[in-house]
Write an enzyme that holds these catalytic residues in place. Structure first.
Site, PDB file in Angstrom:
ATOM      1  CE  LYS A 172      -3.915   2.128   0.349  1.00  0.00           C
ATOM      2  NZ  LYS A 172      -3.506   2.841  -0.896  1.00  0.00           N
TER       3      LYS A 172
ATOM      4  CE  LYS B 237       4.929   7.391  -2.147  1.00  0.00           C
ATOM      5  NZ  LYS B 237       4.331   7.874  -0.902  1.00  0.00           N
TER       6      LYS B 237
ATOM      7  CG  ASP C 235       3.284  10.666  -2.958  1.00  0.00           C
ATOM      8  OD1 ASP C 235       3.053  10.391  -1.776  1.00  0.00           O
ATOM      9  OD2 ASP C 235       4.320  11.278  -3.294  1.00  0.00           O
TER      10      ASP C 235
HETATM   11  N1  GLU Z   1       0.948   8.983  -0.720  1.00  0.00           N
HETATM   12  C1  GLU Z   1       0.413   8.967   0.595  1.00  0.00           C
HETATM   13  C2  GLU Z   1       1.500   8.673   1.599  1.00  0.00           C
HETATM   14  O1  GLU Z   1       2.648   9.055   1.394  1.00  0.00           O
HETATM   15  C3  GLU Z   1      -0.814   8.072   0.715  1.00  0.00           C
HETATM   16  C4  GLU Z   1      -0.613   6.632   0.372  1.00  0.00           C
HETATM   17  C5  GLU Z   1      -1.893   5.800   0.356  1.00  0.00           C
HETATM   18  O2  GLU Z   1      -2.958   6.310   0.659  1.00  0.00           O
HETATM   19  O3  GLU Z   1      -1.766   4.629   0.004  1.00  0.00           O
HETATM   20  O4  GLU Z   1       1.308   8.118   2.639  1.00  0.00           O
END
Ligand code: GLU
Length: 448
Positions: A93, A129, A169
């Site tokens: 995730k 990521k 993101d």
């Molecule tokens: N990009 C966001 C973070 O850095 C959210 C990631 C998500 O919701 O999976 O946590």
């Protein structure tokens, strides 16, 4: 040399040998290793399992070509990646970032941080990521759509609700998630929660867009409450003007604080007496139009300072860096402290250099790391996943209550592990609390 320093040196020597030149990644690992290696060593099963070292090697890095056509009919080629770091406690995730600086080192650092952040939420979420070296600035709506569709053509085969659940993101917001989810649904012929941050009309959660910024402010309130203080009337400097910065500003204002700065690559907007909602609305319009904030209209109480960051420009007790990694070095930290900084909480991922962190520590400034403070976004992503699988959306009030509760719990987990006499080392607390959870799972699985 102390035992701890020796342990760290030999560990980082091995990790650096396998990841030469990956500076952001080594910085992120070094920070966690400093706090966690002694905890690992004291626990025979975790030490034997070499948990932290295993986590420095992602489960896999998927790299692919993204080919698409621009509005002039020319073929363009970009690189895309998904780093699946660990699914020890739940499906991979983490967000997708579209930016020219995206590369495996940056995504590996973000994926590594995400494992710890997600564990801190208390939800069953692993970490990963992804993204592409695509610069959306100056691109038309149709180009963005075609890029998202081309990107998903490849990514779709690696994700799914129990497998890997990407979200947004930097430069990937609700519009891009709409295009990405539409393409996923078409390719797979299934409607399920394989992405979060979706629009509310098609499975998204209330408050997902606001969650990271609001959660950051809830965390700061919990930090201040530890000292019997509150946020109202305090001066808050914020960097950035994106989703996290804008919603942190909105919530801080709503809690009675004075937001004195926002910024972008062109410079900093200063509101000596605090910004109002009209100033925030203007900044948001600018962001949506892909324009910088260099020429604020009269009447909003905003002055523009070209080419400089917010730190030290104006008196502020609370600092919320919400732009990007390594935006504050030791010099910027010192300027911020000279201008009254007493508490710094990270909205971005790793916005402080190592020296900046050290400078704050020496001066006794309260500091809390992004993996704890900006976890509100992914926490509400977790709630979006559960709303999708139970086919039961929650009301905004329920989501907001859950967000405040989760941020309070993250604060308490980090505070409990990080308490040191009458001060709290939130960095150590967050790293150790998250590590314990992930390590318990990894050790239980045996040698894999
Ligand atoms: N990009 C966001 C973070 O850095 C959210 C990631 C998500 O919701 O999976 O946590």
């Amino acid at each position: 040399m102390t035992d701890r320093a020796k342990l760290l040196q030999s560990f980082m020597g091995r990790v650096a040998a396998r990841n030469a030149g990956q500076d952001e990644f080594l910085q992120a690992v070094g920070e966690v290793a400093f706090d966690v290696l002694t905890v690992e060593k004291a626990h025979a099963a975790w030490a034997r399992a070499r948990v932290l070292e295993r986590l420095t090697e992602p489960d896999r890095i998927i790299g692919f070509r993204v080919v698409w056509e621009n509005d002039d009919g020319e073929v363009e080629i970009n690189s895309g990646w998904r780093v699946q770091t660990s699914n020890a406690i739940g499906p991979y995730k983490g967000g997708l970032r579209f930016s020219p600086g995206v590369c495996p080192s940056v995504l590996k650092f973000l994926g590594f941080e995400q494992v710890f952040k997600n564990a801190l939420t208390g939800l069953p979420l692993g970490g990963g990521k992804g993204g592409a070296d695509f610069d959306p600035r100056g691109r038309s709506e149709a180009e963005i759509m075609r890029f998202c569709q081309a990107f998903m053509t490849e990514l779709a085969r690696y994700i799914g609700p129990d497998e890997d659940v990407p979200a947004g993101d930097i430069n990937v917001g609700p519009r891009e998630i709409g295009y990405l989810f539409g393409a996923y649904k078409r390719l797979r012929g299934q409607f399920h929660g394989a992405l979060t941050g979706k629009g509310e009309a098609f499975g998204g959660s209330a408050l997902r867009v606001e969650a990271t910024g609001y959660g950051l402010v809830y965390f700061v309130e919990a930090m201040l409450a530890e000292e019997g203080r509150e946020l109202a009337r305090r001066r808050v400097a914020i960097s950035g003007k994106g989703n996290v910065a804008a919603h942190a500003a909105e919530k801080a204002i709503c809690e009675g604080a004075k937001v004195v700065t926002l910024s972008d690559r062109s410079g900093t907007l200063v509101a000596e007496d605090g910004m109002g909602q009209d100033a925030l609305d203007w900044v948001r319009e600018r962001k949506q139009a892909g324009q910088d904030v260099a020429d604020p209209p009269r009447g909003l109480g905003l002055a523009f300072r070209e080419g400089v960051a917010p730190w030290g420009l104006v008196e502020a007790e609370i600092g919320l860096p919400c732009a990007t990694q390594n935006e504050i070095d030791a010099k910027a930290a010192k300027s911020a402290m000279d201008a009254g900084l007493r508490v710094l909480a990270e909205g971005a991922n790793m916005p402080l250099t190592r020296d900046a962190m050290e400078a704050l520590r020496e001066a006794g400034v309260g500091y809390a790391p992004g993996k704890a403070t900006n976890a509100g976004g992914v926490a509400i992503s977790g709630l979006e996943m559960s709303q999708n699988s139970s086919i039961r959306p929650l009301d905004p009030e329920d989501v907001d209550r859950a967000l405040r509760r989760i941020m309070g719990e993250i604060h308490n987990r980090a505070a409990e592990e990080g308490r040191d006499g009458n001060r709290i080392d939130y960095r150590r607390g967050a790293n150790v609390a998250a590590y314990r959870k992930v390590a318990t799972a990894i050790a239980a699985y045996g040698v894999l």
